[in-house]
Scaffold this active site. Structure first.
Site, PDB file in Angstrom:
ATOM      1  N   ASP A 137       0.858  -1.182   0.000  1.00 27.79           N
ATOM      2  CA  ASP A 137       0.000   0.000   0.000  1.00 27.79           C
ATOM      3  C   ASP A 137       0.903   1.244   0.000  1.00 27.79           C
ATOM      4  O   ASP A 137       1.760   1.384   0.884  1.00 27.79           O
ATOM      5  CB  ASP A 137      -0.876  -0.032   1.268  1.00 27.79           C
ATOM      6  CG  ASP A 137      -1.875   1.102   1.298  1.00 27.79           C
ATOM      7  OD1 ASP A 137      -1.666   2.124   0.607  1.00 27.79           O
ATOM      8  OD2 ASP A 137      -2.879   0.964   2.019  1.00 27.79           O
ATOM      9  N   GLY A 138       0.702   2.120  -0.978  1.00 23.94           N
ATOM     10  CA  GLY A 138       1.532   3.326  -1.093  1.00 23.94           C
ATOM     11  C   GLY A 138       1.500   4.170   0.166  1.00 23.94           C
ATOM     12  O   GLY A 138       2.491   4.810   0.524  1.00 23.94           O
ATOM     13  N   ASP A 155       0.152   8.010  -9.195  1.00 22.67           N
ATOM     14  CA  ASP A 155      -0.626   7.547 -10.354  1.00 22.67           C
ATOM     15  C   ASP A 155      -1.658   6.554  -9.834  1.00 22.67           C
ATOM     16  O   ASP A 155      -1.559   5.344 -10.044  1.00 22.67           O
ATOM     17  CB  ASP A 155       0.347   6.892 -11.343  1.00 22.67           C
ATOM     18  CG  ASP A 155      -0.339   6.451 -12.614  1.00 22.67           C
ATOM     19  OD1 ASP A 155      -1.537   6.713 -12.785  1.00 22.67           O
ATOM     20  OD2 ASP A 155       0.347   5.814 -13.445  1.00 22.67           O
ATOM     21  N   THR A 157      -5.682   5.186  -8.453  1.00 21.32           N
ATOM     22  CA  THR A 157      -7.100   5.127  -8.797  1.00 21.32           C
ATOM     23  C   THR A 157      -7.798   6.275  -8.066  1.00 21.32           C
ATOM     24  O   THR A 157      -7.165   7.090  -7.399  1.00 21.32           O
ATOM     25  CB  THR A 157      -7.694   3.772  -8.365  1.00 21.32           C
ATOM     26  OG1 THR A 157      -7.232   3.484  -7.045  1.00 21.32           O
ATOM     27  CG2 THR A 157      -7.254   2.641  -9.264  1.00 21.32           C
TER      28      THR A 157
END
Ligand code: SAM
Length: 285
Positions: A137-138, A155, A157
């Protein structure tokens, strides 16, 4: 029999694309992944029924998320892409020979695998040896770093489902911390046109303005995204996106583009009045 992909853009507006074939469909741990082929847009990727990219218009999004900051920052050595599992952003980044190291943190390995198989046009960037992919998870990943990156490209969603955390104040604050003293962050900033998208865009903008000393917004025309009018956020510790644009340095690299050019770089920051008003409303709030 005709087969159509339809995405609801508002309660009363839909975009439909005629489908030749459904090439891939899977429910991953995080989202539903579909890849279709079509006559008008070539192959296209959707996640949870939302358009991510089509072969025909992806160049616009990927060139604009990468070349605008790269024409400003004088020397990006280490970059981080958050999301971007289709590879399009990385494909544009690897064209810069001065970049030594590119980390990609993508939550969903299945997106990368599906794109490698069906969308080599974008996924080809992953093959570059400077690219290192982490499946995480970023939001969590970026917490670990202090002054590590010159450039962070978000970048992601949209701000619901797995991407939700990538629009929070905590996330932008951690991106600030993970950037070096002259670092730049660019994020996909949603659309200003339909009210629900505009509200998400304003929320993100407010949080970025609170986290970075320089925070500007630029636009591009992306036919398959809701309303076709899309925004990017340019957040920076030091460089202004227009005062810092170095046309000669960018041209000297000889990178051939289909959408981005040095005039468009300037023009993209000239926003319609209604968009300026939406942004101003949250900048002072
Ligand atoms: N250009 C696209 C758009 O705006 O429609 C974004 C494309 S890219 C496919 C988005 C990627 O972000 C997806 O592959 C998704 O799995 C990934 N993603 C979503 N939430 C994430 C998170 N919290 N951490 C890392 N990656 C995430």
């Amino acid at each position: 029999m005709e087969l159509w992909f339809t995405e609801k853009h508002t309660e009363h507006v839909k975009l439909s694309i005629q489908v030749d074939e459904q090439l891939y469909s899977s429910q991953s741990e995080f989202q539903r992944i579909d890849i279709f082929s079509s006559k008008e847009f070539g192959k296209f990727l959707t996640l949870d029924g939302y358009m991510m990219l089509t072969e025909k218009d992806e160049f616009i999004y990927h060139e604009m998320i990468v070349h605008v900051p790269m024409a400003v920052h004088p020397c990006v050595k280490k970059a981080l892409v958050i999301g971007g599992g289709d590879g399009g952003t990385v494909r544009e980044l690897v064209r810069y020979l001065e970049i030594e190291h590119i980390d990609v943190v993508e939550i969903d390995e299945e997106v990368v695998e599906a794109c490698r198989r069906y969308l080599p046009q974008t996924a080809c960037g992953f093959a570059d040896e400077r690219v290192h992919i982490y499946y995480d998870d970023g939001l969590k990943f970026v917490r670990k770093f202090v002054e590590e990156y010159d450039l962070i490209l978000v970048d992601s969603t949209d701000p619901f489902g797995p991407g939700e955390g990538l629009f929070t104040k905590e996330f932008y604050g951690n991106c600030y911390k993970a950037l070096r003293a002259d670092g730049i962050m660019v994020n996909q900033h949603e659309s200003p046109f339909y009210p629900n998208d505009a509200t998400a865009m304003q929320r993100a903008h407010k949080r970025i303005v609170e986290s970075f000393p320089i925070s500007k917004v630029y636009q591009a025309h992306i036919p398959t995204y809701p309303s076709g009018h899309w925004l990017f956020g340019f957040a920076s510790k030091k460089y202004h996106p227009l005062d810092g644009q170095d046309v000669a340095r960018w041209k000297a690299r000889g990178i051939k583009t289909r959408y981005y050019n040095e005039q468009l770089h300037k023009g993209a920051f000239a926003l319609p009045n209604y968009v300026e008003e939406l942004l101003e409303k949250v900048e002072g709030a």
